[in-house]
Design a protein around this motif. Structure first.
Motif, mmCIF file in Angstrom:
data_model
loop_
_atom_site.group_PDB
_atom_site.id
_atom_site.type_symbol
_atom_site.label_atom_id
_atom_site.label_comp_id
_atom_site.label_asym_id
_atom_site.label_seq_id
_atom_site.Cartn_x
_atom_site.Cartn_y
_atom_site.Cartn_z
ATOM 1 N N ALA A 1 0.838 -1.205 0.000
ATOM 2 C CA ALA A 1 0.000 0.000 0.000
ATOM 3 C C ALA A 1 0.870 1.251 0.000
ATOM 4 N N ALA A 2 1.941 1.247 0.787
ATOM 5 C CA ALA A 2 2.847 2.402 0.835
ATOM 6 C C ALA A 2 3.510 2.613 -0.529
ATOM 7 N N ALA A 3 3.939 1.531 -1.179
ATOM 8 C CA ALA A 3 4.575 1.636 -2.493
ATOM 9 C C ALA A 3 3.579 2.146 -3.530
ATOM 10 N N ALA A 4 2.348 1.663 -3.465
ATOM 11 C CA ALA A 4 1.315 2.124 -4.410
ATOM 12 C C ALA A 4 1.041 3.605 -4.212
ATOM 13 N N TRP A 5 1.035 4.067 -2.963
ATOM 14 C CA TRP A 5 0.812 5.485 -2.692
ATOM 15 C C TRP A 5 1.966 6.324 -3.240
ATOM 16 N N ARG A 6 3.186 5.853 -3.059
ATOM 17 C CA ARG A 6 4.347 6.592 -3.592
ATOM 18 C C ARG A 6 4.257 6.713 -5.107
ATOM 19 N N ARG A 7 3.851 5.640 -5.772
ATOM 20 C CA ARG A 7 3.697 5.695 -7.231
ATOM 21 C C ARG A 7 2.583 6.658 -7.623
ATOM 22 N N ALA A 8 1.475 6.631 -6.895
ATOM 23 C CA ALA A 8 0.355 7.533 -7.201
ATOM 24 C C ALA A 8 0.765 8.990 -6.996
ATOM 25 N N LEU A 9 1.524 9.274 -5.944
ATOM 26 C CA LEU A 9 1.988 10.641 -5.693
ATOM 27 C C LEU A 9 2.930 11.092 -6.810
ATOM 28 N N ALA A 10 3.859 10.237 -7.200
ATOM 29 C CA ALA A 10 4.795 10.584 -8.276
ATOM 30 C C ALA A 10 4.037 10.844 -9.581
ATOM 31 N N ALA A 11 3.035 10.026 -9.863
ATOM 32 C CA ALA A 11 2.242 10.209 -11.088
ATOM 33 C C ALA A 11 1.465 11.521 -11.028
ATOM 34 N N TRP A 12 0.903 11.853 -9.869
ATOM 35 C CA TRP A 12 0.157 13.109 -9.721
ATOM 36 C C TRP A 12 1.083 14.291 -9.984
ATOM 37 N N LEU A 13 2.264 14.264 -9.392
ATOM 38 C CA LEU A 13 3.230 15.351 -9.596
ATOM 39 C C LEU A 13 3.602 15.481 -11.072
ATOM 40 N N ALA A 14 3.840 14.356 -11.726
ATOM 41 C CA ALA A 14 4.214 14.383 -13.146
ATOM 42 C C ALA A 14 3.094 14.964 -14.013
ATOM 43 N N ARG A 15 1.847 14.630 -13.686
ATOM 44 C CA ARG A 15 0.707 15.136 -14.482
ATOM 45 C C ARG A 15 0.453 16.627 -14.271
ATOM 46 N N HIS A 16 0.752 17.144 -13.100
ATOM 47 C CA HIS A 16 0.362 18.518 -12.767
ATOM 48 C C HIS A 16 1.484 19.553 -12.815
ATOM 49 N N LYS A 17 2.713 19.130 -12.982
ATOM 50 C CA LYS A 17 3.817 20.097 -13.004
ATOM 51 C C LYS A 17 3.767 20.933 -14.281
ATOM 52 N N THR A 18 4.257 22.155 -14.174
ATOM 53 C CA THR A 18 4.361 23.046 -15.334
ATOM 54 C C THR A 18 5.722 23.736 -15.300
ATOM 55 N N TYR A 19 6.181 24.148 -16.461
ATOM 56 C CA TYR A 19 7.447 24.880 -16.567
ATOM 57 C C TYR A 19 7.077 26.317 -16.872
ATOM 58 N N PRO A 20 7.398 27.260 -15.990
ATOM 59 C CA PRO A 20 7.035 28.661 -16.246
ATOM 60 C C PRO A 20 7.623 29.160 -17.565
ATOM 61 N N GLU A 21 6.790 29.808 -18.355
ATOM 62 C CA GLU A 21 7.230 30.289 -19.671
ATOM 63 C C GLU A 21 8.425 31.230 -19.561
ATOM 64 N N THR A 22 8.433 32.119 -18.563
ATOM 65 C CA THR A 22 9.568 33.041 -18.426
ATOM 66 C C THR A 22 10.852 32.278 -18.120
ATOM 67 N N ALA A 23 10.765 31.243 -17.311
ATOM 68 C CA ALA A 23 11.944 30.438 -16.991
ATOM 69 C C ALA A 23 12.416 29.680 -18.235
ATOM 70 N N ARG A 24 11.470 29.162 -18.994
ATOM 71 C CA ARG A 24 11.808 28.449 -20.235
ATOM 72 C C ARG A 24 12.516 29.398 -21.195
#
Length: 141
Positions: free
Chosen positions: A49-72
């Motif tokens: 269960a702990a491993a599944a939660w870690r994977r779900a958290l990593a997937a959530w972060l990957a789906r929601h992250k953005t790169y600021p246009e000014t930084a890019r």
């Protein structure tokens, strides 16, 4: 240096693990920073269960992250380490930059990713836990 995606560490019941690498288009990589202290005996979820939660958290972060246009546009790259607390339902209660990237725009984008977010709930309805993650911003070709 941390893996292409971030890696979460938890000082509570569970920790997230590295997620998928970023795509070939310029994008940030994010994942929880690996590790974690043992869970208190009363709230210990099973390891699966702990491993599944870690994977779900990593997937959530990957789906929601953005790169600021000014930084890019400015070619800014770096890693932001965030420390955040979430409740048993996965709602982020507090977030702070524990180690900045050297670019305020990246630090703010990383903090905004988690501010008031609803993340996957920790296993076994754990009481509030604190997690550390690294959000890596890398421009790729």
């Amino acid at each position: 240096m941390p893996p292409a995606a971030g890696t979460p560490r938890s000082t509570g019941p569970a920790a997230a693990e590295p997620g998928a690498a970023s795509a070939s288009a310029p994008s940030p990589s994010a994942v929880p920073a690996a590790a974690g202290a043992p869970m208190p005996a009363a709230a210990s979820p099973d390891p699966a269960a702990a491993a599944a939660w870690r994977r779900a958290l990593a997937a959530w972060l990957a789906r929601h992250k953005t790169y600021p246009e000014t930084a890019r546009r400015d070619g800014a790259e770096g890693t932001v380490e965030l420390r955040f607390t979430l409740d048993r339902s996965g709602r982020v209660l507090a977030v702070a930059v524990s180690h900045g990237s050297g670019f305020a725009v990246l630090d703010e984008a990383a903090a905004a990713l988690l501010r008031a977010a609803l993340l996957p709930a920790p296993p076994n309805g754990a009481e509030p836990i604190t997690v550390t993650v690294r959000i890596q911003y890398v421009l790729t070709d």
